[in-house]
Structures are given as C-alpha cells and as structure tokens.
Design a protein around this motif. Structure first.
Motif, PDB file in Angstrom:
ATOM      1  N   ASP A 262     -13.096   2.089  -3.079  1.00  0.00           N
ATOM      2  CA  ASP A 262     -12.073   1.691  -4.056  1.00  0.00           C
ATOM      3  C   ASP A 262     -12.721   1.210  -5.352  1.00  0.00           C
ATOM      4  OD1 ASP A 262     -10.167   2.297  -2.160  1.00  0.00           O
ATOM      5  OD2 ASP A 262      -9.969   0.228  -1.447  1.00  0.00           O
TER       6      ASP A 262
ATOM      7  N   ARG B 210     -13.820   4.124  -7.439  1.00  0.00           N
ATOM      8  CA  ARG B 210     -12.696   4.736  -8.166  1.00  0.00           C
ATOM      9  C   ARG B 210     -12.357   3.935  -9.417  1.00  0.00           C
ATOM     10  NH1 ARG B 210      -9.532   5.333  -2.549  1.00  0.00           N
ATOM     11  NH2 ARG B 210      -9.861   7.553  -2.105  1.00  0.00           N
TER      12      ARG B 210
ATOM     13  N   ASN C  17      -6.569  -2.037  -6.126  1.00  0.00           N
ATOM     14  CA  ASN C  17      -6.096  -0.652  -6.046  1.00  0.00           C
ATOM     15  C   ASN C  17      -4.789  -0.449  -6.820  1.00  0.00           C
ATOM     16  OD1 ASN C  17      -8.247   0.175  -4.471  1.00  0.00           O
ATOM     17  ND2 ASN C  17      -7.213  -0.299  -2.548  1.00  0.00           N
TER      18      ASN C  17
ATOM     19  N   LEU D 127     -11.814  -6.212  -6.721  1.00  0.00           N
ATOM     20  CA  LEU D 127     -12.470  -5.294  -5.780  1.00  0.00           C
ATOM     21  C   LEU D 127     -13.893  -5.762  -5.457  1.00  0.00           C
ATOM     22  CD1 LEU D 127     -11.192  -1.846  -7.111  1.00  0.00           C
ATOM     23  CD2 LEU D 127     -10.635  -2.924  -4.915  1.00  0.00           C
TER      24      LEU D 127
ATOM     25  N   ASN E  49       0.840  -1.201   0.000  1.00  0.00           N
ATOM     26  CA  ASN E  49       0.000   0.000   0.000  1.00  0.00           C
ATOM     27  C   ASN E  49       0.875   1.251   0.000  1.00  0.00           C
ATOM     28  OD1 ASN E  49      -2.528   1.319   0.138  1.00  0.00           O
ATOM     29  ND2 ASN E  49      -2.282   1.613   2.330  1.00  0.00           N
TER      30      ASN E  49
ATOM     31  N   GLN F 122      -8.303  -6.655  -2.429  1.00  0.00           N
ATOM     32  CA  GLN F 122      -8.582  -5.218  -2.428  1.00  0.00           C
ATOM     33  C   GLN F 122      -7.331  -4.433  -2.826  1.00  0.00           C
ATOM     34  OE1 GLN F 122      -9.576  -3.652   1.406  1.00  0.00           O
ATOM     35  NE2 GLN F 122     -10.259  -1.666   0.623  1.00  0.00           N
TER      36      GLN F 122
END
Length: 779
Positions: free
Chosen positions: A727, A730, A690, A705, A643, A686
């Motif tokens: 997320d 997006r 991203n 996602l 991340n 997840q």
C-alpha cells in the motif's frame, strides 16, 4: 644369497669398521635402534633410499661404498607389481569399474585435484617423486545406498595412471559382525606389496611401521573400503610419501584429522533419470519420460534404489516403467519393489541397523513415527521414552552412522524417505501396535500441552492471570519470540497431535488448543494449516454438543478459509453455519463475527452489495453489545466496511468510517492490552492511508501508511507488514517513483515468499509504474 642378505652383511661390516655401536650409529643417522636391529637381523630387507643415505653419511662411506650399500638395499625392496598383472592370492586388485557410473562430477574433480598436489616437486626422468610431508587421505562417507564404494572404485580407476607403483583395494568388512582387524589387513597389504610371510612382523605396530616405510617413496593408490571406525583405519594409513588413500565408511570417522572429506549427497532428479537412462537405454526412458521422473522421485534419488529399479526393469524388457511406478507409489510395498536379485535396499539398511546398540535402534525406529519432514531430539525422546540428553546422543550417533541427516543450523534431524520406511517396518515388527500407540499418545499429549502454553503467549485478554501449564517448565519457551520459534519448528508435530487427540475422542483438549491458537493464528495468516486446526475444533465442539463453541470455531474456520486458504466459497459455508449456531444459542458476539466473515467471503466472490448489507448488520449487532470483546469485533467490521466502500468507488465514505475506527482506538477499550489496541490502530491507519490514495491525496497518505508498516513489523506480523508495504508503494507512486519502485519490489518478493496472492497486485502496481515512467519519458 637371498635378496637383502647382502645389505645386512654390508651394514654390519661398515658399522664394525667404523667402531660404532648400534646406539651410536642410530644417533648419528637419526634412525631408531629397533629399525637398525631389524636391518642387521635381516627382518627389514630393503630400507628406504633416504634411510640408506643417512646411514652412509653417518658411517662416512665414500661414493662407491655408498652406491654399493644402496644397490644391495634395492635388491631387498619389494618390486611393484605391474598394474596389469594377474591377481594372485595375495594381490588386492581394484574391483571392476561400473560401466554406467553417473554423476559425482564435482566430488571426482576434487579428488583429482587432491591427487595433483602429489605431483608438486616431482623430478624428471625415472627418479621417484619427493615425499610429501603427509600422504593425503580422502574419507568418503554418507548414508547407506549412496554409492560410496562405486564412487571410490570409479575414482580409483580414473586416478590409477598417476600411481604406477601399484593400486591396492581392501574390503575392511566394517558391516560384518567381526570387521577385519587392522593386524590382518596389514598382513594382506604387506603380502600384496611383495613382503614374504616370514618377513612380516607379528606385532601390529611393527607391521604398520614396515607398511609406512614401504610407501615412503612409492606412488601407490590405496582403497580401504567399508571401514568401521578410526582404530581400524589408522594403522593402515601411509605416513609421508606420494601415495593417496581413499577410505569409504558409513560412519563419519570424525576422529581422523587432517583428511580430505567427501560427503556424498543424494543424486539430483536429472542425475537419477540419467542413471536410469544408462541402465535401460535412452529409447525406453524417452518413451516414458514422466514415468522415469516419477520413478526417480519414488527412489528418493538414492543411487542404490535407482540402480535396483533400473536393473529390475532391465531384466523385464516387456514391462513398462509406469507399472513399477504404480507398485512403488504404495508406501507399504515400496521396499518390496526395490529389489533385483541379490540387490535390496532393505538389506543395505539392515546392515547398518544391526550394528547399532539396542537403545539407538529403539530411538531410530520410534523417531520414524514423528510427523513432518524432520524432528527434534525432544520429539525423539518422547517417542523413544528417553531423556533429552540420551536422545541427543542417539541422534548424533545415527548421524555419524549416516542414518540421519542433521540440520545445518537447528538441532533437528531428518530421515531419507526410504530409510524412514525401513525404520517404520522395524517399529511394526519389533514394537508392535500397543507400544507404538502408547509412544504416539504420550508424545501427542505432551505436544498439545506445550503448544497450548506457547500459543497463549499471544493472548490479548488482560484478565487472563492464570499461567499456562507447560509439561516441562524448565525447558518451556520464554516470551513471545521463543514461543513462536517453538510453534513454527514443531508445527507438524503439534498439528499431528491435534488430529490424534480428535480421533481419540479427547475433544476438550482439541478445543483448548485451538482456542489458545486464535490470536497466534493472526500473526501467521500465511499458514494454510489453520483450516485443519479449526476444522478439528469445529468437529470436536459438535461431538461435545456445545453449540456456542461450535459457533466460535466455525467463525475461526471461516476466517482461515478466507485469509489463509483463499477459498471464499468454503468460508461462506462455514460463516453461515456459525451464524445459525450463534443465533440458536443467542450469542450476539459470535453472530456479529459470523455476519462479518460471511461479508468478507461474499466480497471475494464479487457480491459487493450483499457483502455491504451484512457488514452494516454486523456493525449494528456489535455496537449494541456492552461486552469488552465486542469493541475489537466492531473495529474489525468497521475497517472491513470502509475497505468495501473504497473498492466500490466511495472513498470519502470509507475515510469517514476509518476515522471513526481510529477515534475508538485512541479512546481505548477496557479489558484489552495496549498491544492489541496498537494493532487495531495500525489497521485503521493503513485503511486511512489507502482511502487517501484512492482520493489521490498521496502526500497525506504516506504518513499513516508508514506508521502502520512500522507497527506491523514491530509486532512480527510479516503478512500484514508486507501488505502495508504494498500500500505504501502505491502511495509513493504518486509522488516519488524511484522509492516507490524499490518499495513495491520488496513487497512483491516478500509476498511471493509468503505464498500470498497479493504478490500479483504488487506486480501489477510495478507495471503501472512502468507505464507512468514511459509516458513521462515520451513527454
């Protein structure tokens, strides 16, 4: 000849002429033998018009004879007193209206609408209204201090013009040691209606029948104030006719059927300030507008309390509102401050308290010891030393008495703030500190045992085979859903119990409960209370001199500061302390966690490079461990590292790290449940999604996602699910704008409701989408 005597003689003459016995005439006319006997004996001086008409038809009188009989009956009917007549010893005039009466508009409108129904079918001229099937009754209830009498009196004055035949107000003294018996109340009502003492029957039923007959054709407004119960009220109610009865009571009078109900609520804040303004004048209130609002808050929006505060200030024109606010801010002095002359909030509560049976008084004052805004019968039972069923009975009795408010859905109850202070005073004076402390200790031990057992439903270690010991297995929550429901509902109680155990030196109990909460806390990251839980546990570990437990709970505390309280500075302090303790006791697992939590805190403070270094160190530390507990920790650190890499513009490296995490999840790791592995897999998906969004590979990002969102929702983890929804929104922004907009809107609203700062990011994502749509439209 006395009024009514002519009717008596005429009736007997006509019956004898017709050759009818009393029984035969009663059957033909549809009246009772007792009623006819009372007429012929002169006890009933002026029966109702429809009764006279029924007798005339049964006796086959001609028009002139019927008119004469009605005329003589009318002479015996009590004449309505003029509304402006001076009040004599037997009159029951309405009390004076309150000049500064405030609010209650909707409730008053409903009463006016109820009175308007009596106008249906009203003929013109001077003829009385046709009687309705049942005279309407409005029962006005609510807790002490809500202004039930003031509202009823104000409503009665507004309604008075609709009732030209009289308005009567009678205080039934329901809060006295000996409330007014209905037989005595009827005597006063009959006397006020013009019935002589000699003509008032002795029997309760006969008085009630005479009262109902008098009101059969009259438009009378009756105010029965301060009723104690249904048995006191029922004999006083009209039968049929165009009258309206208002009944006020602190009790619910639930046994009265077919009645209109007005359950008065607390004032709104602006209404409480308006009441102060009407008492003190606008200049004084406007000069200290915030103090007026604070004063309304401290009075709990209870009309009596607001009025007392206003009257107190009115009698002291030189004092500022702020001075009284300061006095009332101290809970121990608040009830002392809410008195002005003979007006006292404490006295109003005491009237109801003294009416309660001893066991119910005990329940009330002990229930006030409960933590939080409301409590369950379970908590009340523990504090009062009662069985659950007995506690429910007490709580319902107190609700009917207006001393507790029940929840609309759950079996829970709450105090008004001022009434709770009064109950606490009674606990102090009647129980004393020893009994009070014993009740709190008993409740705290029980609450901690159940909270621990309930939280362990979320334990992920497969090797835990010993069932948790619940203090009452017969009522224990079954399964995760019930356990979570109990933990949420009783959050204030078990948290207060944890603090009490810590203050009492029961440190192992604190540690056991906090440890049991570890996995459950992951499901409820939006609870800021986790900082309190793990602070208590950390201090208990220190008190026991257990450095390993100190490291464990410092790590939990760092997590809570990071993700629940959003305080990275405090998180870094806790994580650094955990790191020191872990290295001192050579616990590699806690060392790895401490490095990871400190990295998260550093990242949130904008120190990306320092965070990256600690994450790399944490990953190396955990990878070297063979313990089963190390694999989930390693996954957490890898996901966090990836991340960070993505946020620093290194999305390709991040994707490689998160693919590695996914491979570990697919391989599985021993000693952990499938549920836990699935949860970590969802996190990895997840993060992969991203990473793909950051690489503008939107179509590939959608599937992982969606999988992550579904897994979090299935696990009932709302904060995780809504972040995944954000997320996904997006990702959809790059391919399907309408769906993206709806997804982002849903995420934004849910995150705001969960008090998550991520709702700001959702708002920004929506704004970015608007910009894209605007640019497309311009092209």
């Amino acid at each position: 000849m006395p009024a009514g005597d002519e009717f008596r003689q005429q009736l007997r003459h006509f019956r004898t002429r017709a050759g009818l016995s009393q029984e035969a005439l009663c059957e033909a006319a549809g009246v009772s033998v007792r009623a006819l006997a009372d007429m012929e004996r002169g006890r009933t001086l002026g029966p109702q018009r429809r009764t006279v008409q029924a007798l005339a038809e049964a006796l086959k009188l001609d028009d002139d004879e019927a008119a004469d009989l009605e005329k003589s009956a009318a002479l015996g009917r009590p004449r309505p007193r003029a509304a402006t007549a001076p009040a004599g010893p037997n009159t029951l005039a309405l009390p004076r209206d309150i000049r500064d009466f405030t609010a209650r508009g909707p409730a008053l409108a409903r009463l006016l609408k109820l009175a308007a129904t009596l106008d249906d079918g009203k003929p013109g001229g001077d003829e009385p209204a046709q009687p309705t099937a049942v005279s309407p009754v409005s029962v006005i209830t609510g807790q002490p201090g809500l202004g039930k009498t003031a509202f009823a009196v104000h409503a009665a004055h507004r309604l008075a013009p609709r009732f030209p035949d009289g308005q009567f107000a009678l205080d039934l003294r329901g809060m006295d040691a000996e409330p007014t018996p209905p037989r005595d109340a009827l005597a006063r009502l009959l006397a006020a209606s013009g019935i002589t003492d000699a003509a008032i029957p002795n029997n309760l039923d006969e008085r009630a029948a005479l009262w109902r007959s008098l009101l059969g054709e009259r438009r009378v407004l009756l105010l029965l104030d301060n009723a104690v119960d249904e048995d006191q009220v029922l004999p006083l109610l009209p039968g049929s006719g165009p009258s309206l009865t208002l009944v006020t009571s602190r009790n619910s009078l639930a046994g009265l059927d077919s009645v209109h109900r007005t359950d008065l609520a607390l004032l709104r804040r602006e209404e409480a300030v308006e009441l102060l303004t009407r008492i003190l004048g606008p200049e004084r209130v406007l000069a200290e507008a915030q103090a007026a609002r604070d004063l309304a808050d401290l009075c709990g929006y209870l009309p009596l309390a607001v009025r007392i505060a206003g009257q107190r200030l009115l009698s002291r024109p030189h004092e500022r509102l702020t001075k009284l606010v300061t006095r009332l801010a101290a809970e121990g002095r608040r009830l002392d401050g809410l008195q002005a002359g003979s007006l006292q909030v404490r006295a109003a509560f005491a009237l109801s308290y003294r009416q309660l049976p001893p066991v119910t008084r005990t329940f009330l004052r002990r229930a006030a010891l409960a933590a939080g805004p409301d409590f369950s019968p379970e908590t009340g039972a523990l504090l009062a030393g009662l069985s659950f069923d007995a506690a429910v009975d007490c709580a319902e009795e107190l609700t009917d008495a207006g001393l507790l408010q029940s929840d609309a859905v759950a079996e829970r109850y709450r105090f008004h703030d001022l009434l709770r202070l009064y109950a606490l005073e009674q606990a102090e004076s009647e129980d004393g500190p020893d009994i009070r402390d014993a009740a709190l200790d008993r409740t705290a031990r029980w609450m901690l045992e159940r909270a621990t057992a309930a939280a362990l439903h979320y334990e992920v270690h497969q090797e835990r085979t010993t069932p948790a010991q619940d203090p009452d297995p017969d009522t224990a929550p079954v399964g995760k859903s019930e356990a979570r429901g109990w933990l949420e509902a009783e959050r204030a109680q078990w948290l207060a119990a944890l603090h009490r155990a810590h203050r009492s030196g029961r440190h192992q109990e604190v540690l056991d409960t906090a440890q049991a909460m570890h996995w459950f806390s992951d499901m409820t990251q939006h609870w800021e209370q986790w900082v309190e839980v793990f602070t208590c546990a950390t201090e208990s570990a220190r008190a026991l001199g257990d450095r390993r437990q100190e490291a464990v709970h410092l790590n939990y505390l760092a997590w809570a500061h990071n993700l629940c309280a959003h305080d990275p500075k405090a998180a870094l302090t806790a994580a650094d302390a955990a790191l020191e303790a872990a290295r001192e006791c050579e616990d590699g697992l806690q060392e790895g966690w401490a490095l990871g939590y400190s990295a998260g805190a550093l990242h949130r403070q904008g120190r990306a490079e320092d965070s990256h270094d600690r994450l790399r160190e944490s990953a190396r530390c955990l990878a070297a461990l063979d313990a089963p507990e190390a694999r989930p920790a390693e996954l957490t650190i890898l996901n966090t590292l990836g991340n960070l890499l993505r946020h620093t513009g290194r999305a390709a490296e991040a994707l490689e790290i998160h693919r590695r995490s996914e491979r570990i999840c697919r391989t599985g790791f021993p000693g952990r449940t499938d549920e836990l592995v699935s949860l970590y897999h969802a996190v990895a998906r997840q993060q992969i999604g991203n990473d793909l969004v950051a690489l503008k590979r939107w179509h590939q990002a959608e599937a992982p996602l969606r999988h992550a969102l579904a897994d979090f929702e299935a696990a009932h983890m709302p904060i995780w699910a809504e972040q995944a929804r954000l997320d996904l929104g997006r990702a959809l922004s790059g391919i399907r704008h309408p769906e993206a907009r709806q997804t982002l809107l849903t995420a934004r609203d849910a995150l705001a409701a969960l008090n998550s700062p991520l709702h700001v990011e959702a708002t920004a994502a929506l704004a970015a989408l608007d910009t894209l749509d605007g640019a497309s439209a311009a092209c």
